[in-house]
Write a protein that holds these residues in place. Structure first.
Motif, short mmCIF file in Angstrom:
data_model
loop_
_atom_site.label_atom_id
_atom_site.label_comp_id
_atom_site.label_asym_id
_atom_site.label_seq_id
_atom_site.Cartn_x
_atom_site.Cartn_y
_atom_site.Cartn_z
N LEU B 22 0.84 -1.33 0.19
CA LEU B 22 -0.13 -0.18 0.23
C LEU B 22 1.08 1.71 0.16
N LYS B 25 3.00 1.79 -4.92
CA LYS B 25 3.20 1.54 -6.19
C LYS B 25 2.90 1.27 -7.53
N THR B 26 1.54 0.85 -7.05
CA THR B 26 1.19 0.95 -8.27
C THR B 26 0.13 2.32 -9.20
N THR B 27 0.09 2.85 -8.37
CA THR B 27 -0.49 4.39 -7.88
C THR B 27 1.07 5.37 -9.02
N ARG B 53 -5.23 -5.25 -4.88
CA ARG B 53 -3.45 -5.97 -4.34
C ARG B 53 -3.18 -6.19 -5.24
N THR B 54 -1.35 -5.87 -5.61
CA THR B 54 -0.78 -6.95 -6.66
C THR B 54 -0.73 -7.91 -6.28
N GLY B 81 3.67 -5.87 -2.47
CA GLY B 81 4.18 -5.57 -1.59
C GLY B 81 4.18 -5.76 0.11
N ASP B 144 1.00 14.07 1.24
CA ASP B 144 -0.11 15.15 1.75
C ASP B 144 -0.45 14.47 3.02
N1 LIG Z 1 -3.30 9.89 -0.06
C1 LIG Z 1 -2.34 9.63 -0.79
N2 LIG Z 1 -2.44 8.14 -0.41
C2 LIG Z 1 -1.66 7.52 -1.40
C3 LIG Z 1 -0.88 8.10 -2.23
N3 LIG Z 1 -0.15 6.98 -2.66
C4 LIG Z 1 -0.67 6.15 -2.79
N4 LIG Z 1 -1.62 6.68 -1.96
C5 LIG Z 1 -2.90 5.59 -1.73
O1 LIG Z 1 -2.46 4.48 -1.15
C6 LIG Z 1 -3.52 3.41 -1.44
C7 LIG Z 1 -2.29 1.80 -1.98
O2 LIG Z 1 -1.81 2.63 -3.42
P1 LIG Z 1 -1.77 1.09 -4.67
O3 LIG Z 1 -0.58 1.78 -5.37
O4 LIG Z 1 -2.02 0.16 -4.81
O5 LIG Z 1 -0.04 0.40 -3.44
P2 LIG Z 1 1.01 -0.27 -4.21
O6 LIG Z 1 2.44 -0.09 -3.44
O7 LIG Z 1 0.40 -0.93 -5.11
O8 LIG Z 1 -0.01 -2.18 -2.67
P3 LIG Z 1 0.16 -3.14 -2.57
O9 LIG Z 1 -0.54 -3.37 -4.46
O10 LIG Z 1 -0.08 -4.06 -2.29
O11 LIG Z 1 1.96 -3.40 -2.95
C8 LIG Z 1 -4.82 4.13 -2.85
O12 LIG Z 1 -5.89 4.03 -1.78
C9 LIG Z 1 -3.63 5.16 -2.94
O13 LIG Z 1 -4.40 5.18 -3.60
C10 LIG Z 1 -0.27 9.45 -1.94
O14 LIG Z 1 0.61 9.54 -1.96
N5 LIG Z 1 -1.60 9.73 -0.96
#
Ligand SMILES: Nc1nc2c(ncn2[C@@H]2O[C@H](COP(=O)(O)OP(=O)(O)OP(=O)(O)O)[C@@H](O)[C@H]2O)c(=O)[nH]1
Ligand SMILES: [Mg+2]
Lengths: 157, 195
Positions: B22, B25-27, B53-54, B81, B144
């Motif tokens: 979370l 990474k995906t974002t 989730r990835t 992750g 943020d």
């Molecule tokens: N407020 C905020 N939320 C974020 C930010 N980056 C990501 N998120 C949120 O965090 C959540 C998880 O983001 P992902 O990109 O799915 O996380 P991940 O690292 O790919 O997670 P895994 O696939 O489980 O490893 C999502 O709801 C995003 O919208 C950020 O910079 N600020």
């Protein structure tokens, strides 16, 4: 890391010829060759509507996962993987321990025929990749001349 | 491992986004994909669970302009992750050319960040790589949020190697392209060094 895989035109042509022949002789719809890292190498047959880049990465993921499973049960590697669909079937094998050969075929062919033709094509491909790896080790000074400006310019547009 | 194709004059390199569950990474990768012109990108493939989730990886190919007459293409991957997906992470890390570590700035995720950096070190070592020799960029994401830890503290805990670092808010793209450009530059510079 930092090892490279270099493909020159001569090997590419040889590889393409082997794939084209395999497509014909196995009555396949598509023959596809990618490396274990998810890079597309060659693709022949009915490729018009095929997203080959995605295919390459998914096949590599699949082979990686299968390799992981093999390790867990103390197998070396699965040499062949077969997916059976309603219309199309997919036969996946590994060539020269590093390249993934995929044959997509339907009822106009058979698993037996595909296996037979894949075996022959694999041997030829293995020889090409041997040459390729030798060239990779000796060649590719291309990047030695890259300047910082070249790299910066890439991002300027 | 880069792939140099003289036939279509293309260079392909592999960049992996690493970090705890979370962290974003995906974002990051989704933002890059969404902001890239159609002709410069391939399809984004996400092998994810039903809760997004990835599960195995996200992937898409990105074309980044020419260098000495060669088209450069970067294959961007994210790892899953969550701790228990370690076997999959190892697979994705194979033959990489560069790594982005995405850290979650939230205070309560600091242990998870530290654990994930250590996991990256171990997994690279297992495949005979060394983080200090791999093109590597650190991103402090989620800046943020009100519970974001000070960057100084994160640097001390997560970036002892002094890798180039960026603050980011991935959902709005803050710092996302800066991070990508930096790692791409390091990858290309590394190619030069090794040829
Ligand atoms: N407020 C905020 N939320 C974020 C930010 N980056 C990501 N998120 C949120 O965090 C959540 C998880 O983001 P992902 O990109 O799915 O996380 P991940 O690292 O790919 O997670 P895994 O696939 O489980 O490893 C999502 O709801 C995003 O919208 C950020 O910079 N600020
Ligand atoms: Mg993810």
């Amino acid at each position: 890391m930092s090892s490279q895989f270099v493909m020159y035109d001569e090997e590419f042509q040889r590889i393409n010829r082997v794939c084209e022949r395999l497509t014909r002789e196995a009555n396949a719809k598509v023959v596809f060759l990618g490396d274990k890292n998810g890079q597309l190498i060659a693709c022949t047959g009915q490729t018009e509507n095929l997203d080959t880049t995605s295919l390459a990465s998914l096949m590599a993921g699949q082979i990686a996962a299968a390799g992981g499973i093999a390790k867990l049960i103390n197998e070396k590697e699965f040499n062949q993987i077969f997916h059976e669909g309603e219309r199309d079937n997919v036969h996946i094998s590994i060539v020269a321990s590093r390249v993934i050969l995929v044959v997509i075929f339907d009822s106009r062919s058979s698993l037996g025929l595909v296996r037979l033709r894949v075996k022959k094509a694999s041997e030829e491909l293995a020889r090409v990749f041997e040459t390729m790896m030798r060239k990779t080790e000796t060649g590719a000074a291309l990047f030695a001349e890259i300047t910082d400006d070249d790299i910066d310019n890439m991002f300027s547009e | 491992m880069s792939f140099i194709n003289y036939t279509n004059r293309e260079i392909t390199c592999k960049i992996v986004y690493y970090g705890p569950g979370l962290c974003g990474k995906t974002t990051n990768v989704q933002w890059i994909h969404a902001q890239t012109a159609q002709e410069a990108r391939g399809k984004l493939i996400s092998l994810a669970t039903e809760t997004e989730r990835t599960l195995f990886f996200d992937f898409f190919p990105l074309a980044l302009g020419q260098i000495r007459g060669f088209k450069t293409r970067f294959h961007l991957y994210t790892v899953p992750g969550q701790v228990f997906y370690d076997a999959s992470r190892k697979l994705i890390l194979k033959n990489l050319d560069g790594v982005v570590f995405v850290a979650d700035s939230q205070d309560e995720r600091m242990d998870a960040n530290v654990e994930s950096v250590e996991n990256l070190l171990t997994n690279l070592q297992d495949q005979g790589d060394e983080l200090s020799k791999v093109p590597y960029v650190m991103q402090y994401n989620k800046r943020d949020l009100p519970n974001a830890a000070p960057v100084d503290e994160m640097r001390r805990l997560l970036n002892p190697l002094g890798a180039p670092e960026f603050e980011a808010v991935a959902p709005t793209g803050v710092g996302v392209f800066e991070t990508l450009k930096q790692v791409a530059k390091l990858v290309l510079a590394d190619l030069r060094k090794n040829t």
